[in-house]
Design an enzyme around this catalytic site. Sequence first.
Site, short mmCIF file in Angstrom:
data_model
loop_
_atom_site.label_atom_id
_atom_site.label_comp_id
_atom_site.label_asym_id
_atom_site.label_seq_id
_atom_site.Cartn_x
_atom_site.Cartn_y
_atom_site.Cartn_z
N GLN A 196 37.85 68.54 -66.67
CA GLN A 196 36.82 68.43 -65.64
C GLN A 196 37.44 67.72 -64.43
O GLN A 196 37.52 66.49 -64.39
CB GLN A 196 35.62 67.67 -66.18
CG GLN A 196 35.04 68.26 -67.46
CD GLN A 196 34.36 69.59 -67.23
OE1 GLN A 196 33.27 69.67 -66.67
NE2 GLN A 196 35.00 70.67 -67.67
N ALA A 237 23.99 67.45 -65.66
CA ALA A 237 25.22 68.06 -66.14
C ALA A 237 26.18 68.38 -65.00
O ALA A 237 25.88 68.20 -63.82
CB ALA A 237 24.91 69.33 -66.94
N HIS A 238 27.36 68.89 -65.38
CA HIS A 238 28.41 69.12 -64.38
C HIS A 238 28.01 70.16 -63.35
O HIS A 238 27.38 71.16 -63.64
CB HIS A 238 29.75 69.49 -65.04
CG HIS A 238 29.73 70.71 -65.90
ND1 HIS A 238 30.78 71.07 -66.69
CD2 HIS A 238 28.79 71.66 -66.10
CE1 HIS A 238 30.50 72.18 -67.32
NE2 HIS A 238 29.30 72.56 -66.98
N ASN A 239 28.39 69.83 -62.10
CA ASN A 239 28.20 70.72 -60.95
C ASN A 239 26.74 70.94 -60.57
O ASN A 239 26.43 71.83 -59.79
CB ASN A 239 28.89 72.07 -61.16
CG ASN A 239 30.39 71.91 -61.30
OD1 ASN A 239 30.94 72.07 -62.39
ND2 ASN A 239 31.06 71.55 -60.22
#
Length: 338
Positions: A196, A237-239
């Site tokens: 990541q 969460a991511h992004n």
Amino acid sequence: MSVTLAFLAEELDAELHGPGDLTVTGLGTLASARGDQLSFLANPRYRSQLETTGAAAVLLRADQLEHCPVAALVVADPYMAYARISRHFDTAPAPAPGVHPSAVVDPSARVPASASVGPNVVIEAEVVIGEGVVIGANTVIGARCEIGDGCHIWPNVTIYHGVTIGPRSIIHAHCVLGADGFGFAPGADGWTKIAQVGGVRIGADVEIGAGTTVDRGAIDDTVIGNGVILDNQIQVAHNVVIGDHTAIAGKVGIAGSTRIGAQCLIGGAAGLSGHLEICDRVQILGMSLVSRSITEPGTYGSALPVDKQDRYRRNVARFRHLDELHRRVRKLERDAGE
């Protein structure tokens, strides 16, 4: 702190009814306030409590003044006025500037003399801390982070590397900012972790509640806009991108790469699937499941309200037969049309 009604009236541009030199030393509800406390009436349903209040003074609208037995500060929006002056009565201790002897600060980090760094804090390489920042005990700030002026980071916060926080933001205890997103590629031999490599960018005047987690981006950054308020125990969460001045209540889960617009309201325990687009000014009711993008402003909900157990069980049993019932109705409609 104690302040006079004249001081509050000037700060709020309020119309004062009562002695300007009357001093208040705290805040209280209409029902519980003592004779040295200030209260407010924002909802007319509590007017009966206004009529019997023991408060020294009350913030209220002009149409409620005739029912007030004590001094009054007349304003257009009592709740906003209460919010503005509440800071005068904040009981949180004010930390003194300086770095505690037990803190570990990398030589390459920039920590101004106006910052307060508490016991056992760890500040890693190339971190930049702004003026007047408060960092509570046992907090870890990873390499290359930037913390804007006037931020307050409460104890036991973990901020991974490459996180940027804008000025005047507040991060409450046990938040984790910048942990790896849930990125794995499936294969014949199991899961392969995807590095990541993005970061987290948090805007100005943001408040993030205790125990909330904001994952770093897989490639691009995860972004929290200016003025966003996040309650306790939220998963971002991511992004994910959250637009300016959006408010999200506790236990909400937001899956990866979903984009939420500005000035949205999301109720507690709602769940948002990944890769969705939520436009500006959307309200999502508590415990709703959002599995499709929302392109028009408005209020949306999907959860069933609580009901008596026997009726709820009957309705669940009927729900399981909806698909069969739908097919039967379609067949009847086709047969009737022939």
